[in-house]
Design a protein around this motif. Structure first.
Motif, PDB file in Angstrom:
ATOM      1  N   ALA A 164      64.065  19.285  31.288  1.00 43.81           N
ATOM      2  CA  ALA A 164      64.280  18.350  32.514  1.00 43.81           C
ATOM      3  C   ALA A 164      65.533  19.445  33.103  1.00 43.81           C
ATOM      4  O   ALA A 164      66.746  19.747  32.769  1.00 43.81           O
ATOM      5  CB  ALA A 164      64.634  17.112  32.365  1.00 43.81           C
ATOM      6  N   THR A 165      65.423  18.449  34.578  1.00 43.11           N
ATOM      7  CA  THR A 165      66.746  18.990  35.620  1.00 43.11           C
ATOM      8  C   THR A 165      68.194  17.892  35.431  1.00 43.11           C
ATOM      9  O   THR A 165      67.824  16.774  36.294  1.00 43.11           O
ATOM     10  CB  THR A 165      66.307  19.290  36.692  1.00 43.11           C
ATOM     11  N   LEU A 166      69.109  17.680  35.534  1.00 44.39           N
ATOM     12  CA  LEU A 166      70.242  16.998  36.208  1.00 44.39           C
ATOM     13  C   LEU A 166      70.778  17.624  37.379  1.00 44.39           C
ATOM     14  O   LEU A 166      71.487  18.712  37.565  1.00 44.39           O
ATOM     15  CB  LEU A 166      70.882  16.517  34.823  1.00 44.39           C
ATOM     16  N   VAL A 205      61.710   9.632  39.091  1.00 48.51           N
ATOM     17  CA  VAL A 205      62.823  10.549  39.074  1.00 48.51           C
ATOM     18  C   VAL A 205      63.974   9.739  38.367  1.00 48.51           C
ATOM     19  O   VAL A 205      63.946   8.564  38.895  1.00 48.51           O
ATOM     20  CB  VAL A 205      63.716  10.740  40.682  1.00 48.51           C
ATOM     21  N   GLY A 206      64.464  10.220  37.084  1.00 52.47           N
ATOM     22  CA  GLY A 206      65.716   9.229  37.087  1.00 52.47           C
ATOM     23  C   GLY A 206      67.232   8.821  37.665  1.00 52.47           C
ATOM     24  O   GLY A 206      67.307   9.850  37.848  1.00 52.47           O
ATOM     25  N   LEU A 207      67.898   7.514  37.375  1.00 51.28           N
ATOM     26  CA  LEU A 207      68.460   7.257  37.120  1.00 51.28           C
ATOM     27  C   LEU A 207      69.604   7.152  36.630  1.00 51.28           C
ATOM     28  O   LEU A 207      69.338   5.903  35.470  1.00 51.28           O
ATOM     29  CB  LEU A 207      68.381   6.073  38.996  1.00 51.28           C
ATOM     30  N   ILE A 208      70.651   7.511  36.634  1.00 49.35           N
ATOM     31  CA  ILE A 208      71.428   7.174  35.941  1.00 49.35           C
ATOM     32  C   ILE A 208      73.669   7.335  36.104  1.00 49.35           C
ATOM     33  O   ILE A 208      73.907   7.901  37.231  1.00 49.35           O
ATOM     34  CB  ILE A 208      71.798   8.558  34.493  1.00 49.35           C
ATOM     35  N   GLN A 209      73.581   6.119  35.645  1.00 46.13           N
ATOM     36  CA  GLN A 209      74.806   5.842  36.487  1.00 46.13           C
ATOM     37  C   GLN A 209      76.183   6.111  35.356  1.00 46.13           C
ATOM     38  O   GLN A 209      76.068   6.028  34.193  1.00 46.13           O
ATOM     39  CB  GLN A 209      75.290   4.014  36.888  1.00 46.13           C
ATOM     40  N   ALA A 216      79.889  11.019  27.899  1.00 45.90           N
ATOM     41  CA  ALA A 216      79.062  10.482  28.857  1.00 45.90           C
ATOM     42  C   ALA A 216      77.259  12.100  28.768  1.00 45.90           C
ATOM     43  O   ALA A 216      76.615  11.737  29.212  1.00 45.90           O
ATOM     44  CB  ALA A 216      79.412  10.329  29.845  1.00 45.90           C
ATOM     45  N   LEU A 217      78.344  12.881  29.707  1.00 48.72           N
ATOM     46  CA  LEU A 217      77.659  14.161  29.646  1.00 48.72           C
ATOM     47  C   LEU A 217      76.618  14.882  28.696  1.00 48.72           C
ATOM     48  O   LEU A 217      75.260  14.652  28.923  1.00 48.72           O
ATOM     49  CB  LEU A 217      78.495  14.935  30.584  1.00 48.72           C
ATOM     50  N   ASP A 218      77.207  15.148  27.444  1.00 50.76           N
ATOM     51  CA  ASP A 218      76.723  15.157  26.688  1.00 50.76           C
ATOM     52  C   ASP A 218      75.595  14.944  26.075  1.00 50.76           C
ATOM     53  O   ASP A 218      74.469  14.736  25.489  1.00 50.76           O
ATOM     54  CB  ASP A 218      77.864  15.171  25.255  1.00 50.76           C
ATOM     55  N   ARG A 219      75.801  13.508  25.757  1.00 50.14           N
ATOM     56  CA  ARG A 219      74.664  12.222  25.691  1.00 50.14           C
ATOM     57  C   ARG A 219      73.530  12.200  26.490  1.00 50.14           C
ATOM     58  O   ARG A 219      72.879  12.013  26.363  1.00 50.14           O
ATOM     59  CB  ARG A 219      75.146  10.576  25.783  1.00 50.14           C
ATOM     60  N   VAL A 220      73.767  12.194  28.147  1.00 54.74           N
ATOM     61  CA  VAL A 220      72.768  12.529  28.891  1.00 54.74           C
ATOM     62  C   VAL A 220      72.330  13.499  28.555  1.00 54.74           C
ATOM     63  O   VAL A 220      70.229  14.354  28.815  1.00 54.74           O
ATOM     64  CB  VAL A 220      72.864  12.537  30.411  1.00 54.74           C
ATOM     65  N   LEU A 221      72.517  15.025  28.383  1.00 50.43           N
ATOM     66  CA  LEU A 221      72.283  15.819  28.074  1.00 50.43           C
ATOM     67  C   LEU A 221      71.052  16.038  27.163  1.00 50.43           C
ATOM     68  O   LEU A 221      69.757  16.807  26.998  1.00 50.43           O
ATOM     69  CB  LEU A 221      73.280  17.492  28.421  1.00 50.43           C
ATOM     70  N   ARG A 222      71.342  15.220  25.711  1.00 55.63           N
ATOM     71  CA  ARG A 222      71.565  15.350  24.999  1.00 55.63           C
ATOM     72  C   ARG A 222      69.698  14.639  24.964  1.00 55.63           C
ATOM     73  O   ARG A 222      68.991  14.566  24.204  1.00 55.63           O
ATOM     74  CB  ARG A 222      71.922  14.999  23.872  1.00 55.63           C
ATOM     75  N   GLU A 223      70.012  13.795  25.041  1.00 55.75           N
ATOM     76  CA  GLU A 223      69.173  12.267  25.479  1.00 55.75           C
ATOM     77  C   GLU A 223      67.813  12.497  26.172  1.00 55.75           C
ATOM     78  O   GLU A 223      66.590  12.349  25.543  1.00 55.75           O
ATOM     79  CB  GLU A 223      69.521  11.006  25.804  1.00 55.75           C
ATOM     80  N   HIS A 224      68.056  13.420  27.738  1.00 52.02           N
ATOM     81  CA  HIS A 224      66.708  14.186  28.430  1.00 52.02           C
ATOM     82  C   HIS A 224      66.326  15.212  28.237  1.00 52.02           C
ATOM     83  O   HIS A 224      65.784  15.891  29.163  1.00 52.02           O
ATOM     84  CB  HIS A 224      67.260  13.024  29.869  1.00 52.02           C
ATOM     85  N   ARG A 225      67.216  15.842  27.261  1.00 50.28           N
ATOM     86  CA  ARG A 225      67.016  17.123  27.040  1.00 50.28           C
ATOM     87  C   ARG A 225      66.803  18.175  28.155  1.00 50.28           C
ATOM     88  O   ARG A 225      66.248  18.710  29.205  1.00 50.28           O
ATOM     89  CB  ARG A 225      64.996  17.326  26.979  1.00 50.28           C
ATOM     90  N   ILE A 226      68.442  18.088  29.082  1.00 48.15           N
ATOM     91  CA  ILE A 226      68.058  18.850  30.670  1.00 48.15           C
ATOM     92  C   ILE A 226      68.928  20.368  30.026  1.00 48.15           C
ATOM     93  O   ILE A 226      69.349  20.229  28.989  1.00 48.15           O
ATOM     94  CB  ILE A 226      69.518  18.224  30.859  1.00 48.15           C
ATOM     95  N   ASN A 227      68.464  21.040  31.071  1.00 46.38           N
ATOM     96  CA  ASN A 227      67.690  22.526  30.441  1.00 46.38           C
ATOM     97  C   ASN A 227      68.235  22.741  31.578  1.00 46.38           C
ATOM     98  O   ASN A 227      68.355  24.029  31.525  1.00 46.38           O
ATOM     99  CB  ASN A 227      66.435  22.835  30.356  1.00 46.38           C
ATOM    100  N   GLU A 282      81.323  22.762  31.133  1.00 47.21           N
ATOM    101  CA  GLU A 282      81.521  22.571  29.999  1.00 47.21           C
ATOM    102  C   GLU A 282      80.477  21.790  28.733  1.00 47.21           C
ATOM    103  O   GLU A 282      80.330  22.293  28.216  1.00 47.21           O
ATOM    104  CB  GLU A 282      83.451  21.657  28.971  1.00 47.21           C
ATOM    105  N   ALA A 283      80.150  20.581  29.735  1.00 48.92           N
ATOM    106  CA  ALA A 283      78.765  19.622  28.802  1.00 48.92           C
ATOM    107  C   ALA A 283      77.467  20.840  28.538  1.00 48.92           C
ATOM    108  O   ALA A 283      77.131  20.220  27.996  1.00 48.92           O
ATOM    109  CB  ALA A 283      78.664  18.831  29.824  1.00 48.92           C
ATOM    110  N   ALA A 284      77.480  22.080  29.766  1.00 48.92           N
ATOM    111  CA  ALA A 284      76.501  22.563  29.817  1.00 48.92           C
ATOM    112  C   ALA A 284      76.815  23.619  29.073  1.00 48.92           C
ATOM    113  O   ALA A 284      75.167  24.224  28.209  1.00 48.92           O
ATOM    114  CB  ALA A 284      76.471  23.232  31.294  1.00 48.92           C
ATOM    115  N   ARG A 285      77.686  24.197  28.557  1.00 46.34           N
ATOM    116  CA  ARG A 285      78.156  24.915  27.695  1.00 46.34           C
ATOM    117  C   ARG A 285      77.254  24.532  26.683  1.00 46.34           C
ATOM    118  O   ARG A 285      77.370  25.546  25.744  1.00 46.34           O
ATOM    119  CB  ARG A 285      79.584  25.747  27.863  1.00 46.34           C
ATOM    120  N   ARG A 286      78.849  23.383  25.900  1.00 45.96           N
ATOM    121  CA  ARG A 286      78.041  22.888  24.106  1.00 45.96           C
ATOM    122  C   ARG A 286      76.837  22.664  24.167  1.00 45.96           C
ATOM    123  O   ARG A 286      75.769  23.178  23.313  1.00 45.96           O
ATOM    124  CB  ARG A 286      78.876  21.985  25.030  1.00 45.96           C
TER     125      ARG A 286
END
Length: 322
Positions: free
Chosen positions: A2-4, A47-51, A59-70, A103-107
């Motif tokens: 998915a895309t963030l 389309v999902g909505l996250i605060q 928080a970004l780490d968690r969002v990228l992981r949980e929603h399989r953001i690529n 940084e979150a994207a790199r991790r």
């Protein structure tokens, strides 16, 4: 995958809509998302909505992981007016916030990050005569042609940081520089360009004369602009481009427009428009001390991203009037 999309504003919401129309999973991430306003642009059932805050790495780490953001499209930023209300906060949001996203994207090993920059980077070059469109890899004197605003300075920093993440860490970063973005929506008029459109159109739609008494709303010469829908499509094109060799791309109408051009386009959109101008232009667009002499070269975006602008100034004004 998915895309963030960071920033659920004028451009971010339209990026989300384009991705939705392509059948691509997407999530909007914003510190203060306005769901009713966003629902006027995009189907929040698709389309999902996250605060969340772009300065919150955990928080970004968690969002990228949980929603399989690529993939990430980073539009979140404070514009000039927002920065001036709280300068340290504005610089943190634009610069530190971008680094936190990178940084979150790199991790997370994200496949591509598209950063939103600005054509205001070119304003410092206006102290010299120019006859050809300005290329992305322009020559700049670091003192006499330094950025003309805090906003432009943050965007120059963001570009350099993003490209360094590509050089040093192999992160696939692409930068898009929209011209002045034109568009209106229920969430507000966006930046200064949107405020100008609203100032021209709203009184005319009420049947009143439009009075221009803000010296920032008139300018000498021309400046370049882009419809918000075209700005969003440029970001999406950068997101999926197979070989973005240039890495940095300008998106705009490819021409300069004067204040008189805006009045003519507004008159087509709202027949009978009456404009009374009570101030004299003293410089470039939005009070910049130099007069813009060249648009950006949008050739690289056409060649490498397959992007071309669809909307001219008249079409944009008609959409905003509607």
């Amino acid at each position: 995958m998915a895309t963030l999309i960071t920033g659920a504003g004028l451009i971010g919401s339209r990026v989300a809509r384009l991705l939705m129309e392509r059948g691509e999973p997407a999530w909007l991430y914003d510190v203060r998302p306005n769901a009713p306003v966003l629902a006027s642009v995009v189907d929040l059932g698709r389309v999902g909505l996250i605060q969340g805050d772009i300065e919150d790495g955990a928080a970004l780490d968690r969002v990228l992981r949980e929603h399989r953001i690529n993939r990430i499209v980073h539009t979140a930023a404070l514009l000039t007016a927002g920065i001036l209300l709280d300068i340290p906060c504005g610089i943190r949001t634009n610069v530190v916030g971008t680094v936190t996203v990178l940084e979150a994207a790199r991790r997370a090993g994200v496949g591509r990050v598209v950063l939103t920059s600005s054509s205001t980077l070119y304003y410092g070059l206006c102290n010299e005569p120019a006859s050809a469109p300005c290329p992305e890899d322009f020559a700049m004197r670091v003192i006499s042609q330094r950025p003309g605003s805090l906003y432009a300075a943050t965007k120059l920093a963001v570009e350099h940081l993003g490209l360094l993440y590509a050089d040093l860490y192999g992160l696939d970063v692409v930068v898009v520089r929209p011209a002045g973005v034109l568009g209106l929506w229920p969430g507000g008029s966006g930046g200064f360009s949107g405020r100008l459109v609203r100032a021209l159109l709203e009184p005319a739609i009420r049947g009143e004369a439009t009075v221009i008494d803000d010296p920032l709303f008139v300018w000498q010469g021309g400046d370049e602009f882009v419809d918000a829908r075209d700005a969003a499509s440029g970001l999406v094109a950068a997101l999926f481009a197979d070989r973005p060799v240039s890495r940095v791309y300008s998106v705009g109408m490819g021409v300069l427009h004067s204040f008189e051009d805006f009045v003519r386009a507004a008159r087509v959109a709202v027949p009978g428009l009456r404009v009374e101008v009570r101030v004299e232009p003293k410089g470039g667009f939005s009070g910049f001390r130099f007069v813009r002499q060249q648009p950006s070269d949008i050739g690289a975006a056409k060649r490498e991203l397959g992007w071309t602008p669809r909307y001219d100034l008249a079409a944009t004004m008609k959409d905003c009037a509607a």
